[in-house]
Design an enzyme around this catalytic site. Structure first.
Site, PDB file in Angstrom:
ATOM      1  N   GLU A 210      18.004  -4.568 -15.098  1.00 22.22           N
ATOM      2  CA  GLU A 210      18.512  -4.898 -16.434  1.00 22.22           C
ATOM      3  C   GLU A 210      20.014  -5.141 -16.399  1.00 22.22           C
ATOM      4  OE1 GLU A 210      16.758  -5.476 -18.993  1.00 22.22           O
ATOM      5  OE2 GLU A 210      14.807  -4.712 -18.349  1.00 22.22           O
TER       6      GLU A 210
ATOM      7  N   HIS B  75      13.435  -2.258 -14.601  1.00 21.54           N
ATOM      8  CA  HIS B  75      12.065  -2.265 -15.129  1.00 21.54           C
ATOM      9  C   HIS B  75      11.117  -2.787 -14.050  1.00 21.54           C
ATOM     10  CE1 HIS B  75      12.910  -1.960 -19.640  1.00 21.54           C
ATOM     11  NE2 HIS B  75      11.872  -1.167 -19.443  1.00 21.54           N
TER      12      HIS B  75
ATOM     13  N   CYS C  67      13.736   3.068 -22.605  1.00 23.45           N
ATOM     14  CA  CYS C  67      14.409   2.621 -21.378  1.00 23.45           C
ATOM     15  C   CYS C  67      15.832   2.195 -21.685  1.00 23.45           C
ATOM     16  CB  CYS C  67      13.616   1.499 -20.724  1.00 23.45           C
ATOM     17  SG  CYS C  67      12.054   2.102 -20.078  1.00 23.45           S
TER      18      CYS C  67
HETATM   19  N1  PCA Z   1       9.058   2.196 -20.244  1.00 25.02           N
HETATM   20  C1  PCA Z   1       9.478   2.270 -21.632  1.00 25.02           C
HETATM   21  C2  PCA Z   1       9.809   3.706 -21.867  1.00 25.02           C
HETATM   22  C3  PCA Z   1       9.228   4.458 -20.738  1.00 25.02           C
HETATM   23  C4  PCA Z   1       8.890   3.450 -19.732  1.00 25.02           C
HETATM   24  O1  PCA Z   1       8.516   3.686 -18.566  1.00 25.02           O
HETATM   25  C5  PCA Z   1      10.524   1.238 -22.013  1.00 25.02           C
HETATM   26  O2  PCA Z   1      10.510   0.144 -21.435  1.00 25.02           O
HETATM   27  O3  PCA Z   1      11.341   1.479 -22.897  1.00 25.02           O
END
Ligand code: PCA
Length: 202
Positions: A80, A166, A142
């Site tokens: 990100e 992610h 996240c």
């Molecule tokens: N993904 C979520 C919250 C926990 C996770 O593993 C997110 O993308 O916000």
């Protein structure tokens, strides 16, 4: 040796398995590219996950923080670029649904990742793993955890690098969920190891 805090999350919403959890548990304690890995699993809870993360940062005093989250539906590994000062979205695991709230009333609007995200993407692709920089971590947990880590680093430990990656669903999760693309656990874990390797070189 340098210390890396590597966080994952527990399952949430319709995702009955969170592949980030197994990855951080399996990498916990290993040495990768000059970093000792401290793997920790965070709750999916707007009221406590930020505080949990900061407690780990204070306790471990890491040189770098990489937080991992599941992005169910994404096809690639996506470091990100930015975290924004917003809490909004679906219910957390306590049923709390914030609407247009600030994470920190006094905090700045956003923080850019201080991880080497472009070299990470380049190296992943070179190694045969689909990857691209993501320009939004959303406004759910996240983004929340990424913002908290960068805010803490900026205000307390400016040399500490931090950011968020992610990852797609694992096959195990995709079988249970039924409607999302997936990668093998081994490939997901190897991709995270590659990103840690790039951190060690940059
Ligand atoms: N993904 C979520 C919250 C926990 C996770 O593993 C997110 O993308 O916000």
């Amino acid at each position: 040796m340098k210390k890396l805090l590597l966080t994952g999350f527990e399952p949430f919403l319709s995702f009955t398995v969170n592949p980030t959890m197994r990855i951080v548990e399996e990498l916990n304690g290993l040495e990768i590219s000059g970093y000792r890995v401290y793997g920790r699993v965070l709750t999916v809870d707007f009221a406590s996950s930020g505080a949990e993360l900061i407690a780990h940062m204070e306790d471990i005093n890491p040189d770098a923080v990489i937080s991992l989250g599941l992005a169910g539906g994404r096809y690639k590994i996506t470091p990100e670029r930015i975290a924004i000062n917003v809490k909004d979205g679906a219910a957390d695991n306590q049923g709390r649904v914030p609407v247009d709230e600030s994470i920190d009333l006094e905090g700045q609007p956003g923080y850019f990742s201080t991880l080497p995200i472009r070299p990470m993407v380049n190296k992943l692709i070179e190694e045969g793993y689909p990857a691209e920089i993501s320009n939004t971590a959303g406004t759910y947990l996240c983004n929340n955890v990424m913002y908290e880590a960068l805010h803490f680093a900026q205000t307390h430990t400016p040399n500490m690098r931090a950011g968020f990656i992610h990852i797609p669903a694992s096959h195990e999760l995709a079988i249970q969920h039924g409607k999302i693309p997936s990668w093998s656990h081994e490939d997901l874990k190897r991709s995270v190891e590659i990103c840690i390797g790039v951190l060690g070189e940059n």
